[in-house]
Write a protein that holds these residues in place. Sequence first.
Motif, PDB file in Angstrom:
ATOM      1  N   ASP A 331       1.355   6.751 -72.921  1.00  0.00           N
ATOM      2  CA  ASP A 331       2.252   6.786 -73.972  1.00  0.00           C
ATOM      3  C   ASP A 331       1.677   6.530 -75.597  1.00  0.00           C
ATOM      4  OD1 ASP A 331       4.228   7.585 -72.185  1.00  0.00           O
ATOM      5  OD2 ASP A 331       5.037   5.783 -72.157  1.00  0.00           O
ATOM      6  N   GLU A 332       0.959   5.463 -75.423  1.00  0.00           N
ATOM      7  CA  GLU A 332       0.537   4.808 -76.804  1.00  0.00           C
ATOM      8  C   GLU A 332      -0.902   5.463 -77.108  1.00  0.00           C
ATOM      9  OE1 GLU A 332       3.140   3.236 -78.388  1.00  0.00           O
ATOM     10  OE2 GLU A 332       4.087   3.599 -76.406  1.00  0.00           O
ATOM     11  N   ARG A 333      -1.587   5.607 -76.163  1.00  0.00           N
ATOM     12  CA  ARG A 333      -3.237   5.863 -76.436  1.00  0.00           C
ATOM     13  C   ARG A 333      -3.270   7.329 -76.336  1.00  0.00           C
ATOM     14  NH1 ARG A 333      -4.194   1.970 -79.934  1.00  0.00           N
ATOM     15  NH2 ARG A 333      -3.573  -0.169 -79.430  1.00  0.00           N
ATOM     16  N   GLY A 334      -2.327   8.269 -75.637  1.00  0.00           N
ATOM     17  CA  GLY A 334      -2.876   9.573 -75.418  1.00  0.00           C
ATOM     18  C   GLY A 334      -3.762   9.819 -74.415  1.00  0.00           C
ATOM     19  N   ILE A 335      -4.081   8.667 -73.593  1.00  0.00           N
ATOM     20  CA  ILE A 335      -5.219   8.956 -72.611  1.00  0.00           C
ATOM     21  C   ILE A 335      -4.802   9.718 -71.034  1.00  0.00           C
ATOM     22  CG2 ILE A 335      -7.047   7.719 -71.004  1.00  0.00           C
ATOM     23  CD1 ILE A 335      -6.891   5.549 -73.025  1.00  0.00           C
TER      24      ILE A 335
END
Length: 450
Positions: A331-335
Amino acid sequence: MAQRESWATRTGFILAAVGSAVGLGNIWRFPYQVGEQGGAGFLFIYLLLIVGIGFPVILVEFVVGRNTERNPVGALKRIGSGAWTKIGWVFVTAGFVILSYYSVVAGWTLRYVLLGLQGNYTADGALDQFLGAASGMDAVVLHAIFMAAVIAIVALGIERGIELSVKLMVPAIIIISVGLAAYAFTLDGATEAYAYYLSPNFSTIASNWTTILPAAAAQAFFTLSLGMGVMITYASYLGEDRNLAEDAGIIAVLDTFIAFTAGLIAFPILFAAGIEPGASGPALIFVSLAAAFAELPLGGLLGAIFFGTVAIAALSSAISIMEVVVSYLIDERGIGRVPATAALGVAMFLVGTPAALDLVFIDLYDGFANSILLMLGGLLLSIFVGWIVPDLALEEISKGIRNVGSLGSTWLWFVRIPVVLALIVLVALNAWDYFGFLTGDFADWLNTNL
Protein backbone atom coordinates in the motif's frame (compact mmCIF):
# COMPACT_ATOMS: atom_id res chain seq x y z
CA MET A 1 0.19 1.93 -5.98
CA ALA A 2 -0.34 -1.83 -6.30
CA GLN A 3 -3.91 -2.97 -6.83
CA ARG A 4 -5.59 -4.23 -3.69
CA GLU A 5 -7.31 -7.58 -3.53
CA SER A 6 -10.53 -8.54 -1.77
CA TRP A 7 -12.07 -11.60 -0.15
CA ALA A 8 -13.79 -13.96 -2.56
CA THR A 9 -16.33 -15.07 0.03
CA ARG A 10 -17.52 -14.15 3.51
CA THR A 11 -16.53 -17.62 4.68
CA GLY A 12 -12.98 -16.97 3.51
CA PHE A 13 -12.79 -13.77 5.56
CA ILE A 14 -14.28 -15.38 8.68
CA LEU A 15 -11.97 -18.39 8.48
CA ALA A 16 -8.93 -16.21 7.83
CA ALA A 17 -9.72 -14.04 10.85
CA VAL A 18 -10.36 -17.11 13.01
CA GLY A 19 -7.24 -18.75 11.62
CA SER A 20 -5.20 -15.71 12.59
CA ALA A 21 -6.45 -16.12 16.13
CA VAL A 22 -6.36 -19.89 16.65
CA GLY A 23 -2.63 -20.45 16.23
CA LEU A 24 -0.06 -20.74 18.96
CA GLY A 25 -2.05 -18.24 21.01
CA ASN A 26 -4.77 -20.80 21.62
CA ILE A 27 -2.94 -24.10 21.66
CA TRP A 28 0.51 -23.13 22.96
CA ARG A 29 -0.05 -20.07 25.16
CA PHE A 30 -3.53 -20.72 26.50
CA PRO A 31 -2.95 -24.05 28.34
CA TYR A 32 0.29 -22.90 29.94
CA GLN A 33 -1.26 -19.59 31.01
CA VAL A 34 -4.13 -21.49 32.65
CA GLY A 35 -1.59 -23.78 34.32
CA GLU A 36 0.66 -20.95 35.52
CA GLN A 37 -2.26 -18.93 36.89
CA GLY A 38 -3.89 -21.77 38.81
CA GLY A 39 -6.64 -23.07 36.56
CA ALA A 40 -10.27 -22.03 36.35
CA GLY A 41 -9.78 -18.57 37.84
CA PHE A 42 -7.70 -17.58 34.83
CA LEU A 43 -10.27 -19.07 32.46
CA PHE A 44 -13.04 -17.08 34.14
CA ILE A 45 -11.18 -13.75 33.87
CA TYR A 46 -10.10 -14.55 30.32
CA LEU A 47 -13.70 -15.12 29.20
CA LEU A 48 -14.81 -11.87 30.83
CA LEU A 49 -12.06 -9.97 29.01
CA ILE A 50 -12.95 -11.56 25.66
CA VAL A 51 -16.49 -10.18 26.03
CA GLY A 52 -15.71 -6.92 27.80
CA ILE A 53 -12.59 -5.81 25.93
CA GLY A 54 -11.83 -8.21 23.09
CA PHE A 55 -15.12 -7.90 21.20
CA PRO A 56 -15.32 -4.07 21.40
CA VAL A 57 -11.69 -3.73 20.27
CA ILE A 58 -12.25 -6.07 17.31
CA LEU A 59 -14.90 -3.60 16.16
CA VAL A 60 -12.50 -0.69 16.70
CA GLU A 61 -9.99 -2.33 14.36
CA PHE A 62 -12.70 -3.33 11.88
CA VAL A 63 -14.10 0.19 11.44
CA VAL A 64 -10.62 1.64 10.86
CA GLY A 65 -9.65 -1.03 8.36
CA ARG A 66 -12.82 -1.02 6.28
CA ASN A 67 -13.16 2.76 6.23
CA THR A 68 -9.62 3.36 5.01
CA GLU A 69 -8.99 0.22 2.95
CA ARG A 70 -5.41 0.35 4.15
CA ASN A 71 -2.88 -1.37 6.38
CA PRO A 72 -2.47 0.00 9.95
CA VAL A 73 0.16 2.61 8.98
CA GLY A 74 -1.73 3.78 5.90
CA ALA A 75 -5.06 3.75 7.74
CA LEU A 76 -3.91 6.17 10.44
CA LYS A 77 -2.22 8.40 7.87
CA ARG A 78 -5.51 8.62 6.00
CA ILE A 79 -7.87 9.47 8.87
CA GLY A 80 -5.49 10.76 11.55
CA SER A 81 -3.49 13.91 12.02
CA GLY A 82 -0.43 14.91 13.99
CA ALA A 83 0.92 12.23 16.31
CA TRP A 84 -2.08 10.00 15.61
CA THR A 85 -0.71 9.23 12.15
CA LYS A 86 2.17 7.37 13.79
CA ILE A 87 0.31 4.83 15.93
CA GLY A 88 -0.08 2.41 13.04
CA TRP A 89 3.61 1.66 13.52
CA VAL A 90 2.84 0.10 16.90
CA PHE A 91 0.74 -2.55 15.12
CA VAL A 92 3.25 -3.22 12.34
CA THR A 93 6.13 -3.45 14.82
CA ALA A 94 4.18 -5.84 17.03
CA GLY A 95 3.38 -8.11 14.08
CA PHE A 96 6.98 -8.11 12.88
CA VAL A 97 8.44 -8.97 16.29
CA ILE A 98 5.80 -11.59 17.09
CA LEU A 99 6.23 -13.50 13.84
CA SER A 100 10.03 -13.46 14.17
CA TYR A 101 9.88 -15.61 17.34
CA TYR A 102 6.52 -17.22 16.62
CA SER A 103 8.17 -18.99 13.70
CA VAL A 104 10.77 -20.43 16.08
CA VAL A 105 8.11 -21.88 18.38
CA ALA A 106 6.22 -23.22 15.35
CA GLY A 107 9.43 -24.95 14.32
CA TRP A 108 9.40 -26.79 17.64
CA THR A 109 5.99 -28.22 16.77
CA LEU A 110 7.43 -29.69 13.57
CA ARG A 111 10.18 -31.41 15.58
CA TYR A 112 7.61 -32.86 17.99
CA VAL A 113 5.52 -34.24 15.14
CA LEU A 114 8.59 -36.16 13.99
CA LEU A 115 9.39 -37.32 17.53
CA GLY A 116 5.86 -38.66 17.90
CA LEU A 117 5.90 -40.50 14.59
CA GLN A 118 9.22 -42.07 15.61
CA GLY A 119 7.81 -43.03 19.05
CA ASN A 120 10.53 -41.01 20.76
CA TYR A 121 8.64 -39.07 23.44
CA THR A 122 10.19 -39.65 26.85
CA ALA A 123 8.67 -39.17 30.28
CA ASP A 124 11.83 -39.03 32.37
CA GLY A 125 13.88 -36.95 29.96
CA ALA A 126 11.14 -34.66 28.61
CA LEU A 127 12.84 -31.46 29.74
CA ASP A 128 16.21 -32.40 28.27
CA GLN A 129 14.47 -33.45 25.07
CA PHE A 130 12.79 -30.06 24.84
CA LEU A 131 15.99 -28.13 25.53
CA GLY A 132 17.70 -30.09 22.79
CA ALA A 133 14.88 -29.38 20.33
CA ALA A 134 14.26 -25.74 21.26
CA SER A 135 17.70 -24.26 20.63
CA GLY A 136 20.63 -24.82 18.35
CA MET A 137 21.09 -25.27 14.62
CA ASP A 138 18.23 -27.76 14.30
CA ALA A 139 15.88 -25.14 15.72
CA VAL A 140 17.26 -22.59 13.23
CA VAL A 141 16.61 -24.96 10.32
CA LEU A 142 13.03 -25.66 11.41
CA HIS A 143 12.52 -21.92 11.91
CA ALA A 144 13.64 -21.44 8.30
CA ILE A 145 11.36 -24.21 6.99
CA PHE A 146 8.32 -22.77 8.74
CA MET A 147 9.07 -19.23 7.57
CA ALA A 148 9.49 -20.48 4.00
CA ALA A 149 5.99 -22.01 4.15
CA VAL A 150 4.56 -18.70 5.39
CA ILE A 151 6.31 -16.79 2.59
CA ALA A 152 4.99 -19.20 -0.05
CA ILE A 153 1.35 -18.86 1.01
CA VAL A 154 1.32 -15.09 1.53
CA ALA A 155 3.14 -14.50 -1.78
CA LEU A 156 0.19 -16.12 -3.59
CA GLY A 157 -2.14 -13.37 -2.39
CA ILE A 158 -5.45 -13.07 -0.55
CA GLU A 159 -7.65 -15.38 -2.61
CA ARG A 160 -5.17 -17.89 -4.04
CA GLY A 161 -2.97 -18.04 -0.95
CA ILE A 162 -4.48 -17.01 2.38
CA GLU A 163 -8.19 -17.63 1.73
CA LEU A 164 -7.67 -20.97 0.01
CA SER A 165 -5.31 -22.26 2.69
CA VAL A 166 -7.46 -21.30 5.68
CA LYS A 167 -10.51 -22.96 4.13
CA LEU A 168 -8.55 -26.19 4.49
CA MET A 169 -6.66 -25.52 7.71
CA VAL A 170 -9.26 -24.04 10.06
CA PRO A 171 -11.91 -26.77 9.64
CA ALA A 172 -9.15 -29.36 10.09
CA ILE A 173 -8.05 -27.67 13.34
CA ILE A 174 -11.61 -27.67 14.69
CA ILE A 175 -12.36 -31.29 13.74
CA ILE A 176 -9.09 -32.70 15.11
CA SER A 177 -9.32 -30.61 18.30
CA VAL A 178 -12.85 -31.84 19.04
CA GLY A 179 -11.73 -35.42 18.37
CA LEU A 180 -8.77 -35.11 20.74
CA ALA A 181 -10.99 -33.53 23.41
CA ALA A 182 -13.41 -36.45 23.07
CA TYR A 183 -10.52 -38.86 23.54
CA ALA A 184 -9.26 -36.91 26.57
CA PHE A 185 -12.74 -37.22 28.11
CA THR A 186 -12.23 -41.00 28.36
CA LEU A 187 -9.02 -40.78 30.41
CA ASP A 188 -8.86 -41.63 34.10
CA GLY A 189 -7.80 -38.14 35.17
CA ALA A 190 -10.59 -36.32 33.32
CA THR A 191 -12.83 -35.66 36.34
CA GLU A 192 -10.05 -34.02 38.35
CA ALA A 193 -8.89 -32.12 35.28
CA TYR A 194 -12.31 -30.65 34.63
CA ALA A 195 -12.61 -29.60 38.27
CA TYR A 196 -9.25 -27.81 37.98
CA TYR A 197 -10.12 -26.22 34.65
CA LEU A 198 -13.80 -25.36 35.10
CA SER A 199 -14.40 -24.59 38.80
CA PRO A 200 -12.99 -21.15 39.67
CA ASN A 201 -11.97 -20.26 43.20
CA PHE A 202 -12.94 -16.61 43.58
CA SER A 203 -10.83 -16.10 46.70
CA THR A 204 -7.79 -17.16 44.65
CA ILE A 205 -8.74 -14.64 41.96
CA ALA A 206 -9.10 -11.89 44.56
CA SER A 207 -5.71 -12.58 46.12
CA ASN A 208 -3.85 -12.95 42.80
CA TRP A 209 -5.64 -10.50 40.52
CA THR A 210 -2.49 -8.43 39.84
CA THR A 211 -0.94 -11.41 38.06
CA ILE A 212 -4.06 -13.11 36.68
CA LEU A 213 -5.58 -9.96 35.15
CA PRO A 214 -2.63 -8.80 33.01
CA ALA A 215 -1.85 -12.37 31.95
CA ALA A 216 -5.47 -12.98 30.93
CA ALA A 217 -5.62 -9.66 29.08
CA ALA A 218 -2.42 -10.39 27.16
CA GLN A 219 -3.80 -13.80 26.29
CA ALA A 220 -7.11 -12.33 25.12
CA PHE A 221 -5.34 -9.85 22.84
CA PHE A 222 -2.93 -12.45 21.47
CA THR A 223 -5.59 -15.07 20.90
CA LEU A 224 -7.88 -12.60 19.06
CA SER A 225 -4.95 -11.18 17.04
CA LEU A 226 -5.64 -7.70 18.42
CA GLY A 227 -3.04 -4.96 18.55
CA MET A 228 -0.96 -6.49 15.76
CA GLY A 229 -2.97 -5.06 12.85
CA VAL A 230 -4.46 -8.30 11.56
CA MET A 231 -8.08 -7.23 12.02
CA ILE A 232 -7.39 -3.78 10.54
CA THR A 233 -5.72 -5.32 7.51
CA TYR A 234 -8.29 -8.05 6.93
CA ALA A 235 -11.18 -5.58 7.32
CA SER A 236 -9.54 -3.35 4.70
CA TYR A 237 -10.44 -6.00 2.12
CA LEU A 238 -14.15 -5.97 3.12
CA GLY A 239 -17.13 -4.47 1.28
CA GLU A 240 -19.49 -1.95 2.88
CA ASP A 241 -22.41 -4.39 2.94
CA ARG A 242 -20.89 -6.51 5.68
CA ASN A 243 -22.23 -6.49 9.24
CA LEU A 244 -19.06 -5.87 11.24
CA ALA A 245 -20.65 -6.67 14.61
CA GLU A 246 -21.94 -10.01 13.39
CA ASP A 247 -18.59 -10.95 11.87
CA ALA A 248 -16.75 -9.89 15.04
CA GLY A 249 -19.10 -11.99 17.17
CA ILE A 250 -18.59 -15.10 15.04
CA ILE A 251 -14.81 -14.68 15.11
CA ALA A 252 -14.71 -14.18 18.88
CA VAL A 253 -16.96 -17.20 19.55
CA LEU A 254 -15.08 -19.58 17.25
CA ASP A 255 -11.72 -18.44 18.55
CA THR A 256 -12.78 -18.81 22.19
CA PHE A 257 -14.25 -22.24 21.45
CA ILE A 258 -10.92 -23.47 20.06
CA ALA A 259 -8.97 -22.04 23.00
CA PHE A 260 -11.41 -23.62 25.44
CA THR A 261 -11.14 -26.95 23.62
CA ALA A 262 -7.34 -26.81 23.88
CA GLY A 263 -7.79 -26.88 27.66
CA LEU A 264 -10.18 -29.82 27.40
CA ILE A 265 -7.41 -31.69 25.57
CA ALA A 266 -4.38 -30.69 27.63
CA PHE A 267 -5.52 -30.99 31.23
CA PRO A 268 -7.12 -34.47 31.19
CA ILE A 269 -3.97 -35.80 29.50
CA LEU A 270 -1.77 -34.15 32.14
CA PHE A 271 -3.88 -35.34 35.06
CA ALA A 272 -4.03 -38.87 33.63
CA ALA A 273 -0.22 -38.95 33.68
CA GLY A 274 -0.02 -37.36 37.14
CA ILE A 275 1.74 -34.22 35.89
CA GLU A 276 1.29 -30.83 37.55
CA PRO A 277 -0.32 -28.42 35.00
CA GLY A 278 1.76 -25.44 36.09
CA ALA A 279 5.08 -27.25 36.25
CA SER A 280 6.58 -26.38 32.86
CA GLY A 281 5.43 -22.81 32.20
CA PRO A 282 5.74 -21.76 28.54
CA ALA A 283 7.18 -25.19 27.68
CA LEU A 284 4.07 -26.98 29.00
CA ILE A 285 2.90 -28.60 25.77
CA PHE A 286 6.46 -29.52 24.78
CA VAL A 287 7.57 -30.90 28.14
CA SER A 288 4.60 -31.90 30.28
CA LEU A 289 2.28 -32.96 27.45
CA ALA A 290 5.04 -34.80 25.60
CA ALA A 291 5.87 -36.63 28.84
CA ALA A 292 2.19 -37.45 29.27
CA PHE A 293 1.93 -38.79 25.71
CA ALA A 294 4.88 -41.05 26.48
CA GLU A 295 2.77 -42.72 29.19
CA LEU A 296 -0.35 -43.25 27.06
CA PRO A 297 -1.19 -46.14 24.75
CA LEU A 298 -0.46 -45.04 21.18
CA GLY A 299 0.94 -41.88 22.74
CA GLY A 300 3.41 -41.29 19.94
CA LEU A 301 0.65 -41.25 17.32
CA LEU A 302 -1.65 -39.14 19.49
CA GLY A 303 1.19 -36.70 20.15
CA ALA A 304 2.01 -36.46 16.46
CA ILE A 305 -1.64 -35.66 15.71
CA PHE A 306 -1.74 -33.07 18.49
CA PHE A 307 1.49 -31.33 17.51
CA GLY A 308 0.50 -31.54 13.86
CA THR A 309 -2.68 -29.67 14.74
CA VAL A 310 -0.62 -27.07 16.59
CA ALA A 311 1.65 -26.69 13.56
CA ILE A 312 -1.33 -26.17 11.24
CA ALA A 313 -2.80 -23.63 13.64
CA ALA A 314 0.53 -21.84 13.86
CA LEU A 315 0.72 -21.61 10.08
CA SER A 316 -2.82 -20.24 9.79
CA SER A 317 -1.95 -17.53 12.28
CA ALA A 318 1.49 -16.75 10.88
CA ILE A 319 0.21 -16.02 7.38
CA SER A 320 -2.17 -13.44 8.86
CA ILE A 321 0.57 -11.69 10.81
CA MET A 322 2.81 -11.67 7.73
CA GLU A 323 0.00 -10.12 5.66
CA VAL A 324 -0.10 -7.08 7.97
CA VAL A 325 3.49 -6.10 7.22
CA VAL A 326 3.30 -7.13 3.55
CA SER A 327 0.21 -4.97 3.06
CA TYR A 328 2.18 -1.99 4.37
CA LEU A 329 4.84 -2.44 1.69
CA ILE A 330 2.21 -2.96 -1.01
CA ASP A 331 0.00 0.00 0.00
CA GLU A 332 2.58 2.55 1.09
CA ARG A 333 5.68 1.65 -0.88
CA GLY A 334 4.16 0.23 -4.06
CA ILE A 335 6.27 -2.93 -3.82
CA GLY A 336 4.95 -6.07 -5.48
CA ARG A 337 3.54 -8.82 -3.28
CA VAL A 338 6.16 -11.45 -4.07
CA PRO A 339 9.30 -9.34 -3.43
CA ALA A 340 7.67 -7.71 -0.37
CA THR A 341 6.82 -11.10 1.13
CA ALA A 342 10.24 -12.59 0.40
CA ALA A 343 12.15 -9.62 1.83
CA LEU A 344 10.06 -9.51 5.00
CA GLY A 345 10.29 -13.25 5.49
CA VAL A 346 14.07 -13.12 5.34
CA ALA A 347 14.16 -10.15 7.73
CA MET A 348 11.86 -11.89 10.23
CA PHE A 349 13.94 -15.06 9.99
CA LEU A 350 17.11 -13.14 10.82
CA VAL A 351 15.53 -11.27 13.74
CA GLY A 352 14.10 -14.53 15.09
CA THR A 353 17.33 -16.51 14.80
CA PRO A 354 18.64 -15.46 18.26
CA ALA A 355 15.41 -16.91 19.72
CA ALA A 356 16.21 -20.19 17.97
CA LEU A 357 19.65 -20.21 19.56
CA ASP A 358 18.74 -19.23 23.14
CA LEU A 359 15.36 -19.39 24.90
CA VAL A 360 15.91 -16.13 26.75
CA PHE A 361 15.16 -14.25 23.53
CA ILE A 362 11.72 -15.87 23.34
CA ASP A 363 10.89 -14.22 26.66
CA LEU A 364 12.53 -10.95 25.58
CA TYR A 365 10.55 -10.70 22.33
CA ASP A 366 7.31 -12.09 23.73
CA GLY A 367 7.26 -9.82 26.75
CA PHE A 368 7.84 -6.72 24.63
CA ALA A 369 5.45 -7.51 21.78
CA ASN A 370 2.70 -9.53 23.42
CA SER A 371 2.55 -8.01 26.88
CA ILE A 372 3.14 -4.35 25.92
CA LEU A 373 2.78 -3.53 22.22
CA LEU A 374 -0.48 -5.41 21.62
CA MET A 375 -2.39 -3.69 24.41
CA LEU A 376 -0.66 -0.36 23.79
CA GLY A 377 -1.86 -0.50 20.19
CA GLY A 378 -5.36 -1.42 21.34
CA LEU A 379 -5.34 1.43 23.87
CA LEU A 380 -4.17 4.10 21.43
CA LEU A 381 -6.57 3.01 18.70
CA SER A 382 -9.48 2.87 21.15
CA ILE A 383 -8.76 6.44 22.26
CA PHE A 384 -8.46 7.54 18.64
CA VAL A 385 -11.69 5.91 17.49
CA GLY A 386 -13.67 6.74 20.62
CA TRP A 387 -12.60 10.37 21.10
CA ILE A 388 -10.95 11.67 17.92
CA VAL A 389 -13.06 10.23 15.07
CA PRO A 390 -16.32 9.12 16.75
CA ASP A 391 -18.54 10.24 13.86
CA LEU A 392 -16.52 8.20 11.40
CA ALA A 393 -16.72 5.19 13.72
CA LEU A 394 -20.50 5.43 14.13
CA GLU A 395 -21.04 5.84 10.41
CA GLU A 396 -18.84 2.86 9.60
CA ILE A 397 -20.33 0.55 12.23
CA SER A 398 -23.84 1.28 10.93
CA LYS A 399 -23.04 0.08 7.40
CA GLY A 400 -24.40 -3.38 6.80
CA ILE A 401 -26.50 -3.25 9.98
CA ARG A 402 -30.20 -2.50 9.70
CA ASN A 403 -31.70 -0.34 12.44
CA VAL A 404 -28.51 -0.04 14.45
CA GLY A 405 -30.33 2.37 16.79
CA SER A 406 -28.52 3.10 20.04
CA LEU A 407 -26.24 0.08 19.82
CA GLY A 408 -23.57 2.05 17.97
CA SER A 409 -23.49 4.78 20.61
CA THR A 410 -23.45 2.19 23.40
CA TRP A 411 -20.46 0.47 21.83
CA LEU A 412 -18.67 3.80 21.33
CA TRP A 413 -19.14 4.91 24.93
CA PHE A 414 -18.06 1.50 26.17
CA VAL A 415 -14.87 1.86 24.15
CA ARG A 416 -14.35 5.46 25.34
CA ILE A 417 -14.44 4.78 29.06
CA PRO A 418 -14.41 1.17 30.39
CA VAL A 419 -12.18 -0.22 27.63
CA VAL A 420 -9.73 2.69 27.67
CA LEU A 421 -9.46 2.73 31.48
CA ALA A 422 -9.00 -1.03 31.65
CA LEU A 423 -6.30 -0.95 28.99
CA ILE A 424 -4.41 1.83 30.77
CA VAL A 425 -4.24 -0.31 33.91
CA LEU A 426 -3.30 -3.44 31.95
CA VAL A 427 -0.54 -1.74 29.96
CA ALA A 428 0.92 -0.40 33.21
CA LEU A 429 0.81 -3.80 34.93
CA ASN A 430 2.39 -5.59 31.98
CA ALA A 431 5.07 -2.92 31.57
CA TRP A 432 5.98 -3.35 35.24
CA ASP A 433 6.21 -7.13 34.83
CA TYR A 434 8.41 -6.71 31.75
CA PHE A 435 10.67 -4.30 33.61
CA GLY A 436 11.06 -6.98 36.27
CA PHE A 437 12.14 -9.47 33.59
CA LEU A 438 14.65 -7.03 32.08
CA THR A 439 16.23 -6.26 35.44
CA GLY A 440 16.01 -9.86 36.64
CA ASP A 441 16.31 -12.91 34.37
CA PHE A 442 17.52 -11.01 31.30
CA ALA A 443 20.06 -8.99 33.29
CA ASP A 444 21.37 -12.24 34.79
CA TRP A 445 21.69 -13.73 31.29
CA LEU A 446 23.62 -10.67 30.08
CA ASN A 447 25.97 -10.83 33.04
CA THR A 448 26.63 -14.53 32.40
CA ASN A 449 27.03 -14.41 28.63
CA LEU A 450 28.60 -11.05 27.89
